[in-house]
Design a protein around this motif. Structure first.
Motif, PDB file in Angstrom:
ATOM      1  N   PHE A 230      60.118 -23.648  43.984  1.00 59.26           N
ATOM      2  CA  PHE A 230      60.674 -22.743  42.986  1.00 59.26           C
ATOM      3  C   PHE A 230      61.338 -23.515  41.850  1.00 59.26           C
ATOM      4  N   ALA A 231      62.090 -24.564  42.209  1.00 58.83           N
ATOM      5  CA  ALA A 231      62.839 -25.316  41.203  1.00 58.83           C
ATOM      6  C   ALA A 231      61.918 -26.027  40.221  1.00 58.83           C
ATOM      7  N   MET A 232      60.723 -26.409  40.675  1.00 54.19           N
ATOM      8  CA  MET A 232      59.796 -27.145  39.805  1.00 54.19           C
ATOM      9  C   MET A 232      58.880 -26.215  39.017  1.00 54.19           C
ATOM     10  N   SER A 233      59.048 -24.906  39.182  1.00 49.85           N
ATOM     11  CA  SER A 233      58.204 -23.938  38.477  1.00 49.85           C
ATOM     12  C   SER A 233      59.039 -23.174  37.470  1.00 49.85           C
ATOM     13  N   GLU A 234      58.543 -23.099  36.228  1.00 47.75           N
ATOM     14  CA  GLU A 234      59.261 -22.328  35.226  1.00 47.75           C
ATOM     15  C   GLU A 234      59.011 -20.839  35.458  1.00 47.75           C
ATOM     16  N   PRO A 235      59.980 -19.983  35.148  1.00 52.28           N
ATOM     17  CA  PRO A 235      59.801 -18.544  35.366  1.00 52.28           C
ATOM     18  C   PRO A 235      58.713 -17.967  34.471  1.00 52.28           C
ATOM     19  N   VAL A 236      57.974 -17.025  35.004  1.00 56.69           N
ATOM     20  CA  VAL A 236      56.917 -16.374  34.233  1.00 56.69           C
ATOM     21  C   VAL A 236      57.500 -15.119  33.592  1.00 56.69           C
ATOM     22  N   VAL A 237      57.819 -15.230  32.314  1.00 56.40           N
ATOM     23  CA  VAL A 237      58.397 -14.095  31.582  1.00 56.40           C
ATOM     24  C   VAL A 237      57.537 -13.863  30.348  1.00 56.40           C
ATOM     25  N   THR A 238      56.725 -12.818  30.370  1.00 55.76           N
ATOM     26  CA  THR A 238      55.783 -12.543  29.289  1.00 55.76           C
ATOM     27  C   THR A 238      56.518 -12.178  28.002  1.00 55.76           C
ATOM     28  N   GLY A 239      56.163 -12.881  26.933  1.00 53.72           N
ATOM     29  CA  GLY A 239      56.734 -12.579  25.628  1.00 53.72           C
ATOM     30  C   GLY A 239      58.208 -12.859  25.496  1.00 53.72           C
ATOM     31  N   ALA A 240      58.762 -13.699  26.345  1.00 50.83           N
ATOM     32  CA  ALA A 240      60.197 -13.962  26.325  1.00 50.83           C
ATOM     33  C   ALA A 240      60.529 -15.040  25.306  1.00 50.83           C
ATOM     34  N   THR A 241      61.729 -14.934  24.754  1.00 49.51           N
ATOM     35  CA  THR A 241      62.210 -15.976  23.870  1.00 49.51           C
ATOM     36  C   THR A 241      62.655 -17.176  24.700  1.00 49.51           C
ATOM     37  N   ALA A 242      62.917 -18.281  24.017  1.00 48.36           N
ATOM     38  CA  ALA A 242      63.339 -19.488  24.724  1.00 48.36           C
ATOM     39  C   ALA A 242      64.655 -19.257  25.461  1.00 48.36           C
ATOM     40  N   VAL A 243      65.571 -18.503  24.835  1.00 51.22           N
ATOM     41  CA  VAL A 243      66.871 -18.235  25.462  1.00 51.22           C
ATOM     42  C   VAL A 243      66.697 -17.439  26.750  1.00 51.22           C
TER      43      VAL A 243
END
Length: 277
Positions: A230-243
């Motif tokens: 989990f720690a090595m995977s970035e979250p999958v957030v569609t259309g999300a800003t960098a923040v």
């Protein structure tokens, strides 16, 4: 290495996790006989040997109680099938007390093989370090100054929490050694209960508890491997800003670690539920 303050905080937190994870791997790969140079195990063996005399005394007591409760009369005891059954039970219970340490080490060896197999199959084995995903580093560096201030505070708190919980995981692994020592020390007393049918539930519960402690290491390894993934995977957030992406990653990082600690603390109960013990 990035000079961004948020990236540096998160990388330091993951470095602490890597250090403690390596310690966990080492501890779970170490047998109780070799732990702390074997000094503690030598004391446990002396206690185990001293309790054998009590175990033999309880063996006779449990056997007599079992005979009285399971046989309605002396004539029933004289029946060959009943006498042979009782004799076999008594002999097996005596063997369990005599070779109880060997039996427990054999069970532990099998469970240690399961732990080692999980480590090897995971491809980590204590060698692969958990690192901050490159996409997260890029996202954090693209955050503006004003937006980075709350992120810095949250990252600082997350780093502190990860450090504390990492120590909790290590302490839990240390406590597993204590439970192994406790079971090994009092084994003769518990195994003596197999001499009588009414009291054998005590021995069965003892062996189930010991098996749960032995397999506790497998649950701890699985929990650590899953969290590292989990720690090595970035979250999958569609259309999300960098923040939002950074907020989501830090939130998942902390939440999954809390779940990990909960799983580790309840590892023995988890094993018992999985195996129906």
């Amino acid at each position: 290495m990035s000079d961004n303050w948020i990236v540096e905080i998160l990388q330091n937190a993951l470095a602490t996790w890597n250090e403690k994870l390596s310690e966990v791997w080492t501890l779970l790969s170490t047998s109780p006989e070799a732990f702390k140079g074997g000094t503690v195990w030598g004391i446990i063996e002396n206690i185990h040997g001293g309790l054998k005399a009590i175990g033999y005394a309880l063996l006779v007591l449990f056997f007599v109680i079992g005979v009285v409760k399971t046989c309605g009369s002396f004539a029933e005891i004289k029946r060959p099938e009943v006498a042979v059954k009782m004799f076999v039970r008594f002999v097996l219970a005596e063997a369990a007390i005599t070779y109880g340490m060997e039996l427990m080490l054999a069970i532990l060896s099998i469970c240690q093989g399961v732990v080692s197999g999980i480590m090897s199959a995971s491809g980590m084995g204590g060698q692969s370090a958990v690192s901050l995903p490159a996409a997260m580093i890029t996202a954090i560096e693209s955050v503006g100054f004003l937006d980075s201030i709350p992120l810095w505070i949250v990252a600082l708190l997350a780093s502190l929490l990860i450090t504390v919980l990492s120590f909790v995981v290590v302490l839990t692994v240390y406590s597993r050694f204590f439970k192994l020592y406790f079971h090994a020390a009092i084994a003769p007393v518990a195994l003596a209960s197999f001499a009588g049918q009414p009291s054998q539930s005590i021995g069965v519960s003892f062996l189930k508890s010991y098996a749960g402690v032995c397999l506790e290491g497998a649950i701890i390894v699985l929990a650590c491997v899953i969290y590292s993934a989990f720690a090595m995977s970035e979250p999958v957030v569609t259309g999300a800003t960098a923040v939002n992406m950074v907020w989501s990653y830090i939130g998942e990082l902390v939440f999954n670690l809390l779940v990990l600690v909960g799983a580790v603390r309840l590892a023995d109960q988890t094993v018992k539920q999985m195996l129906g013990l």
